[in-house]
Write a protein that holds these residues in place. Structure first.
Motif, mmCIF file in Angstrom:
data_model
loop_
_atom_site.group_PDB
_atom_site.id
_atom_site.type_symbol
_atom_site.label_atom_id
_atom_site.label_comp_id
_atom_site.label_asym_id
_atom_site.label_seq_id
_atom_site.Cartn_x
_atom_site.Cartn_y
_atom_site.Cartn_z
ATOM 1 N N VAL A 217 50.638 108.522 44.035
ATOM 2 C CA VAL A 217 51.625 109.554 44.366
ATOM 3 C C VAL A 217 51.132 110.968 44.026
ATOM 4 C CG1 VAL A 217 53.965 110.409 43.872
ATOM 5 C CG2 VAL A 217 53.577 107.956 44.251
ATOM 6 N N PRO A 218 50.466 111.181 42.886
ATOM 7 C CA PRO A 218 49.980 112.545 42.606
ATOM 8 C C PRO A 218 49.017 113.071 43.669
ATOM 9 C CG PRO A 218 49.962 111.234 40.603
ATOM 10 C CD PRO A 218 50.258 110.286 41.725
ATOM 11 N N PHE A 219 48.254 112.183 44.301
ATOM 12 C CA PHE A 219 47.357 112.623 45.374
ATOM 13 C C PHE A 219 48.169 113.158 46.549
ATOM 14 C CE2 PHE A 219 44.629 108.810 43.871
ATOM 15 C CZ PHE A 219 44.159 109.536 42.780
ATOM 16 N N ALA A 220 49.227 112.425 46.906
ATOM 17 C CA ALA A 220 50.091 112.868 48.004
ATOM 18 C C ALA A 220 50.732 114.207 47.671
ATOM 19 C CB ALA A 220 51.155 111.809 48.282
ATOM 20 N N ARG A 221 51.210 114.330 46.437
ATOM 21 C CA ARG A 221 51.871 115.571 46.033
ATOM 22 C C ARG A 221 50.922 116.757 46.115
ATOM 23 N NH1 ARG A 221 52.941 114.379 41.034
ATOM 24 N NH2 ARG A 221 51.180 115.543 40.155
ATOM 25 N N LYS A 222 49.671 116.571 45.692
ATOM 26 C CA LYS A 222 48.707 117.673 45.704
ATOM 27 C C LYS A 222 48.401 118.138 47.123
ATOM 28 C CE LYS A 222 46.522 116.580 41.284
ATOM 29 N NZ LYS A 222 45.307 116.061 40.595
ATOM 30 N N ILE A 223 48.279 117.206 48.051
ATOM 31 C CA ILE A 223 48.040 117.601 49.443
ATOM 32 C C ILE A 223 49.276 118.286 50.018
ATOM 33 C CG2 ILE A 223 47.686 116.680 51.774
ATOM 34 C CD1 ILE A 223 45.663 114.725 50.576
ATOM 35 N N ARG A 224 50.437 117.769 49.679
ATOM 36 C CA ARG A 224 51.682 118.383 50.147
ATOM 37 C C ARG A 224 51.808 119.820 49.641
ATOM 38 N NH1 ARG A 224 57.420 118.660 48.884
ATOM 39 N NH2 ARG A 224 58.698 117.979 50.669
ATOM 40 N N GLU A 225 51.482 120.024 48.366
ATOM 41 C CA GLU A 225 51.598 121.358 47.785
ATOM 42 C C GLU A 225 50.535 122.312 48.319
ATOM 43 O OE1 GLU A 225 51.323 120.506 43.644
ATOM 44 O OE2 GLU A 225 53.458 119.986 43.432
ATOM 45 N N ALA A 226 49.314 121.794 48.522
ATOM 46 C CA ALA A 226 48.209 122.658 48.958
ATOM 47 C C ALA A 226 48.369 123.110 50.400
ATOM 48 C CB ALA A 226 46.881 121.929 48.780
ATOM 49 N N LEU A 227 48.948 122.242 51.253
ATOM 50 C CA LEU A 227 49.020 122.540 52.679
ATOM 51 C C LEU A 227 50.422 122.884 53.158
ATOM 52 C CD1 LEU A 227 46.267 120.876 52.431
ATOM 53 C CD2 LEU A 227 46.648 120.304 54.826
ATOM 54 N N GLY A 228 51.436 122.485 52.402
ATOM 55 C CA GLY A 228 52.806 122.695 52.860
ATOM 56 C C GLY A 228 53.151 121.842 54.070
ATOM 57 N N VAL A 229 52.568 120.634 54.129
ATOM 58 C CA VAL A 229 52.814 119.729 55.250
ATOM 59 C C VAL A 229 53.443 118.438 54.734
ATOM 60 C CG1 VAL A 229 50.911 120.660 56.613
ATOM 61 C CG2 VAL A 229 50.507 118.700 55.116
ATOM 62 N N PRO A 230 54.128 117.693 55.613
ATOM 63 C CA PRO A 230 54.710 116.425 55.190
ATOM 64 C C PRO A 230 53.634 115.404 54.812
ATOM 65 C CG PRO A 230 55.672 117.178 57.264
ATOM 66 C CD PRO A 230 54.487 118.033 57.003
ATOM 67 N N VAL A 231 53.964 114.570 53.832
ATOM 68 C CA VAL A 231 53.048 113.510 53.411
ATOM 69 C C VAL A 231 53.811 112.206 53.237
ATOM 70 C CG1 VAL A 231 51.465 115.117 52.263
ATOM 71 C CG2 VAL A 231 53.279 114.006 50.937
ATOM 72 N N VAL A 232 53.060 111.127 53.377
ATOM 73 C CA VAL A 232 53.558 109.782 53.099
ATOM 74 C C VAL A 232 52.847 109.294 51.847
ATOM 75 C CG1 VAL A 232 53.893 107.446 53.978
ATOM 76 C CG2 VAL A 232 53.741 109.371 55.585
ATOM 77 N N ALA A 233 53.606 108.857 50.859
ATOM 78 C CA ALA A 233 53.024 108.255 49.665
ATOM 79 C C ALA A 233 52.975 106.747 49.854
ATOM 80 C CB ALA A 233 53.845 108.609 48.434
ATOM 81 N N VAL A 234 51.930 106.120 49.327
ATOM 82 C CA VAL A 234 51.764 104.680 49.487
ATOM 83 C C VAL A 234 51.090 104.121 48.245
ATOM 84 C CG1 VAL A 234 49.490 104.835 50.602
ATOM 85 C CG2 VAL A 234 50.985 102.878 51.114
ATOM 86 N N GLY A 235 51.275 102.831 48.000
ATOM 87 C CA GLY A 235 50.575 102.160 46.927
ATOM 88 C C GLY A 235 51.490 101.684 45.813
ATOM 89 N N MET A 236 51.884 100.421 45.864
ATOM 90 C CA MET A 236 52.664 99.795 44.793
ATOM 91 C C MET A 236 53.970 100.533 44.525
ATOM 92 S SD MET A 236 49.465 98.882 42.239
ATOM 93 C CE MET A 236 50.425 97.826 41.144
ATOM 94 N N LEU A 237 54.678 100.869 45.591
ATOM 95 C CA LEU A 237 55.932 101.605 45.473
ATOM 96 C C LEU A 237 57.142 100.718 45.771
ATOM 97 C CD1 LEU A 237 54.905 104.944 47.262
ATOM 98 C CD2 LEU A 237 54.952 104.456 44.807
ATOM 99 N N GLU A 238 56.965 99.405 45.621
ATOM 100 C CA GLU A 238 58.049 98.516 46.057
ATOM 101 C C GLU A 238 59.247 98.451 45.114
ATOM 102 O OE1 GLU A 238 54.636 95.619 44.817
ATOM 103 O OE2 GLU A 238 54.814 97.567 45.744
ATOM 104 N N ASP A 239 59.160 99.032 43.939
ATOM 105 C CA ASP A 239 60.350 99.157 43.088
ATOM 106 C C ASP A 239 61.260 100.205 43.734
ATOM 107 O OD1 ASP A 239 62.267 99.997 41.188
ATOM 108 O OD2 ASP A 239 60.935 99.526 39.521
#
Length: 343
Positions: A269-291
């Motif tokens: 998730v932090p990787f997704a957040r960093k790209i979202r913040e750096a570019l101001g574009v929508p992102v999809v987070a993935v990886g063991m998020l089934e909770d």
């Protein structure tokens, strides 16, 4: 709480009833080895539509026969493939979900190809992988056209979005990484060049209001692999070329070195957040998020715009309905045929 897991989301012409995405996952189930989706895929994807997912991204689907990981993977290299995909897409739409396709080429990770191709003649480690042949510049140009042709067929089949696979060590990823790209021509001097050309070619085949997603490896774990700084540089070039949404993952390029993947819920998730913040574009987070609580928190804290559920949705086709019940959300619709089971 305006943004939560079951709030609607819109990007260009794609309107989603909630923020849950079914991540693309290979099924290795093409019995005839012709690349066409079969009855397994039909039931597999429609089950998740019935189960409440807003967006289903069909598994890695390859632009030529030797671009598949194995001969049991999907392909969209021929117009003959269109009807089988259209049947699935129409079925998913009938159950209130949107659906797209992940277009790809395995490059040096094509296990069943007689002679895999890659940016450079560097094999993927492991006994089941062959030595790839470096693509010529003419072949690189032809490869770009194969992606465009695949996109055209996907649009003809009725998809709501297209995702390009630029992660997990497959061909676009191989070009964008100095770990696997040792070329001395323009495609080696500019590691974004191949990806940008594919994006531009694919966009020409897509309706103007259809969003293009891009699956990106944000961090490589092999020694000598790239990190977030390079991933952000890649993302900026790809966004300028036409990418609307980044689907942010990590790894896949080779054996893990000193930098280890987190391998715990939410570690990407932090990787997704960093790209979202750096570019101001929508992102999809993935990886063991089934909770469900974790998936909800990712949206509520604005770390990502959408969450993709992978293995959790393999285990439970109705993950979305069950997540809504767990979170006591009133924003998902239970099929009337199943309503009595939830009262």
């Amino acid at each position: 709480m305006t943004n939560h897991l079951f709030s609607p989301y819109e990007i260009k012409g794609l309107q989603l009833k909630n923020r849950v995405v079914m991540a693309p996952m290979c099924q290795y189930s093409v019995s005839a080895r012709d690349g066409k989706p079969n009855e397994w895929h039909y039931v597999h994807y429609l089950s998740r539509a019935i189960g409440g997912a807003a967006l289903i991204i069909m598994e890695m689907t390859d632009v030529e026969p030797d671009g598949r990981i194995t001969d049991f993977d999907l392909g969209i290299w021929s117009d003959d493939h269109i009807p089988a995909f259209a049947r699935i897409i129409d079925g998913v739409h009938a159950h209130g979900a949107k659906i797209g396709i992940q277009i790809a080429h395995a490059g040096r990770k094509a296990e069943d190809a007689k002679e895999p191709v890659a940016p450079s003649a560097i094999p993927y480690p492991g006994s089941r992988y062959k030595m790839p042949r470096a693509l010529t510049v003419d072949e690189v140009n032809q490869m770009v056209q194969l992606y465009a042709d695949a996109a055209r067929r996907a649009v003809q089949a009725g998809v709501d979005m297209i995702e390009l696979h630029g992660a997990h060590g497959y061909l676009i990823h191989q070009f964008q990484s100095s770990f696997t790209n040792k070329r001395e021509d323009a495609y080696g001097q500019d590691l974004t060049k191949f990806g940008v050309e594919v994006i531009q070619a694919v966009k020409k085949e897509m309706p103007a209001d259809m969003p293009l997603f891009f699956r990106i490896t944000a961090v490589e774990y092999a020694d000598g692999g790239y990190g977030m700084e390079h991933a952000i540089k890649l993302s900026k070039a790809y966004h300028a070329a036409g990418v609307d949404v980044f689907h942010v993952s990590s790894g896949g390029e080779g054996p893990v070195g000193e930098r280890k993947p987190g391998n715990y819920p939410g570690y990407q998730v932090p990787f997704a957040r960093k790209i979202r913040e750096a570019l101001g574009v929508p992102v999809v987070a993935v990886g063991m998020l089934e909770d469900p609580a974790l998936a909800q928190s990712v949206i509520c804290s604005e770390e990502a715009d959408l969450v993709a559920i992978a293995r959790g949705m393999l285990r439970d086709p109705y993950w979305t309905i069950h997540a809504a019940k767990s979170l006591r959300s009133e924003y998902t619709t239970i099929p009337k045929q199943y309503e009595r089971a939830y009262h």
